[in-house]
Design a protein around this motif. Structure first.
Motif, short mmCIF file in Angstrom:
data_model
loop_
_atom_site.label_atom_id
_atom_site.label_comp_id
_atom_site.label_asym_id
_atom_site.label_seq_id
_atom_site.Cartn_x
_atom_site.Cartn_y
_atom_site.Cartn_z
N UNK A 63 70.23 -12.38 33.76
CA UNK A 63 70.95 -13.28 32.85
C UNK A 63 71.51 -14.41 33.71
N UNK A 64 71.14 -15.63 33.39
CA UNK A 64 71.53 -16.72 34.30
C UNK A 64 72.01 -17.95 33.56
N UNK A 65 72.99 -18.61 34.17
CA UNK A 65 73.44 -19.90 33.70
C UNK A 65 74.65 -19.88 32.79
N UNK A 66 75.15 -18.70 32.41
CA UNK A 66 76.29 -18.64 31.50
C UNK A 66 77.63 -18.70 32.20
N UNK A 67 78.68 -18.71 31.41
CA UNK A 67 80.05 -18.67 31.93
C UNK A 67 80.53 -17.23 31.88
N UNK A 68 80.71 -16.64 33.04
CA UNK A 68 81.06 -15.22 33.14
C UNK A 68 82.58 -15.05 33.09
N UNK A 69 83.05 -14.20 32.18
CA UNK A 69 84.48 -13.94 32.04
C UNK A 69 84.79 -12.52 32.49
N UNK A 70 85.80 -12.37 33.34
CA UNK A 70 86.29 -11.04 33.73
C UNK A 70 87.47 -10.70 32.83
N UNK A 71 87.33 -9.74 31.93
CA UNK A 71 88.42 -9.42 31.00
C UNK A 71 89.69 -8.93 31.70
N UNK A 72 89.56 -8.39 32.90
CA UNK A 72 90.74 -7.87 33.59
C UNK A 72 91.71 -8.98 33.98
N UNK A 73 91.15 -10.16 34.26
CA UNK A 73 91.98 -11.25 34.76
C UNK A 73 91.91 -12.52 33.92
N UNK A 74 90.85 -12.65 33.14
CA UNK A 74 90.62 -13.89 32.40
C UNK A 74 89.94 -14.95 33.24
N UNK A 75 89.61 -14.62 34.49
CA UNK A 75 88.95 -15.59 35.35
C UNK A 75 87.52 -15.85 34.88
N UNK A 76 87.05 -17.07 35.12
CA UNK A 76 85.74 -17.49 34.63
C UNK A 76 84.91 -18.06 35.78
N UNK A 77 83.65 -17.68 35.84
CA UNK A 77 82.69 -18.21 36.81
C UNK A 77 81.63 -18.98 36.04
#
Length: 450
Positions: A72-86
């Motif tokens: 899976x490539x090119x999306x905006x990855x969200x970490x639910x633990x922190x709300x941080x986005x890649x």
């Protein structure tokens, strides 16, 4: 207390002990009995008096085609633990686990390793999250499981089934990835009226005479023990009747502290979820040591404080309770209008007092509510967008004891479950129902490859 017998009707110490293994023919016999059918001649390959195959399911390994690796490539990855986005993130799934997750540089080696055989998903413009967790469902068939998966819930906790179907569904991913969510099964509802569900299991025959009124703590412990012996990993019981049945009074007490404590003890560490509405019922369940309160409309502040201290979770099933207001039945409609706002306030207050609030839809059969709709209801009740996201990811994963396996987060070596959303759930909780792609156990169950 109403409905409580003064003594056990039979002595379990000299009676049958639940066997560790339920033979397939017994389940089929129970199912046939409930359908009003005889077993012989009705089930292909099973004749009257015939024994089941000698090999167990664990020993039988069918020829199957494993899921191809997925990139899976090119999306905006969200970490639910922190709300941080890649941004422009990549996730590589293979062998049922996350092989790599992060930026393109961080995942370059894994992409190169699996590129030749991988199914690629273009996630540009989408938001990448772990598979969701629905902490209260009633799935009893493959169709139910498929609908639950389609809304992004790749891990679920069962609120009971009639014939151990949830226990069977829990095994399905071992043999058919993507056909059912990861199921934490409850087996039979530990409730007074078992009726013909007694026929689901020959070891329940000792309770046959009590099948409409199982209330003695020893009998409840026995029923719980049978569930555990059959493979239940959670136990569902109740303090009050159902609000969704107009003829029942959801504030009447069904089981009190002593009875619920017997169930908790017999569960042997399996988390007990307790259907409760009244302040008295909820308080008794919490004092008895249940793992979570389900519904919990009239929960008081004193009980909330105790729940926070003990680590008792709260599953409001807010969307379903408030939704009764739309019922054509005037009694249910009135309950929905009354209970909805009270429950929303209870969820908000419990969260503020430190109780972990988790999302559960109480979906039954093919009447499946998107887990995202429940999360939005919790957000609107005052939890906020990040807590709403956590209510269907990290929080229930911790409740179920599977957070270390990567359930609720996309982490390296974690489970290969993910969803793609069309919009950002940290900007609008409605995005949690905007599901475009679902991958469960490494298999694409909704959406298309690039």
């Amino acid at each position: 207390m109403k409905g409580v017998s003064t003594m056990c009707e039979h002595d379990h110490s000299t009676g049958p002990v639940p066997t560790a293994k339920l033979e397939r023919r017994h389940v089929l016999a129970g199912a046939a009995a409930l359908a009003g059918l005889g077993l012989a001649g009705m089930v292909p390959g099973i004749a009257q008096g015939a024994e089941p195959p000698g090999r167990s399911a664990a020993a039988h390994r069918p020829s199957t085609v494993k899921s191809a690796p997925v990139i899976v490539e090119g999306g905006s990855l969200i970490d639910p633990a922190t709300g941080q986005l890649i941004e422009d993130a990549v996730v590589v799934l293979a062998g049922g686990i996350v092989q790599s997750v992060g930026t393109r540089d961080e995942t370059r080696k894994a992409v190169a390793k699996y590129a030749a055989s991988a199914t690629r998903i273009n996630a540009h413009g989408k938001f990448v999250l772990p598979g969701f967790v629905d902490a209260h469902v009633h799935a009893q068939a493959f169709e139910d499981a498929a609908l639950i998966l389609s809304h992004g819930a790749t891990t679920v906790r069962s609120g009971s089934s009639s014939f151990y179907q949830d226990i069977a569904l829990a095994r399905v991913p071992d043999f058919a990835p993507g056909l059912a969510p990861r199921m934490h099964a409850a087996g039979l509802f530990v409730s007074p009226d078992q009726s013909d569900s007694i026929l689901a299991d020959p070891d329940l025959a000792p309770l046959a005479a009590l099948r409409h009124q199982i209330t003695d703590p020893k009998d409840l412990a026995y029923l719980t023990g049978v569930n555990i012996a059959r493979g239940a990993t959670v136990i569902k019981t109740r303090a009050n009747p159902r609000a969704g049945l107009a003829e029942q009074d959801p504030l009447e007490l069904v089981y009190g502290r002593e009875q619920l404590a017997a169930i908790v003890k017999a569960a042997k560490g399996a988390g007990v979820l307790c259907h409760s509405y009244s302040a008295e019922g909820i308080a008794g369940a919490v004092a008895a040591g249940v793992k979570s309160i389900e519904h919990g409309v009239f929960m008081d502040e004193k009980t909330m404080v105790r729940m926070a201290k003990q680590g008792t979770y709260f599953t409001p099933t807010l969307y379903g309770i408030a939704g009764m207001a739309n019922s054509s039945d005037p009694v249910l409609s009135e309950r929905g209008r009354e209970y909805g706002p009270v429950l929303a306030e209870a969820a908000r207050a419990a969260n503020e007092l430190g109780v972990t609030v988790i999302g559960g839809t109480d979906s039954f059969g093919t009447d499946v509510t998107p887990i995202g709709a429940e999360a939005k209801a919790l957000s609107d009740a005052g939890l906020g967008k990040l807590k709403a996201l956590q209510s269907i990811t990290t929080a229930p994963a911790k409740l179920l004891g599977v957070d270390h396996r990567g359930v609720g987060r996309l982490v390296r070596h974690g489970v290969a479950d993910l969803v793609l959303l069309g919009s950002n759930p940290l900007e609008s909780a409605a995005a949690l129902s905007d599901v475009h792609t679902v991958v469960a156990q490494g298999s694409i169950v909704r959406g298309e490859a690039a």
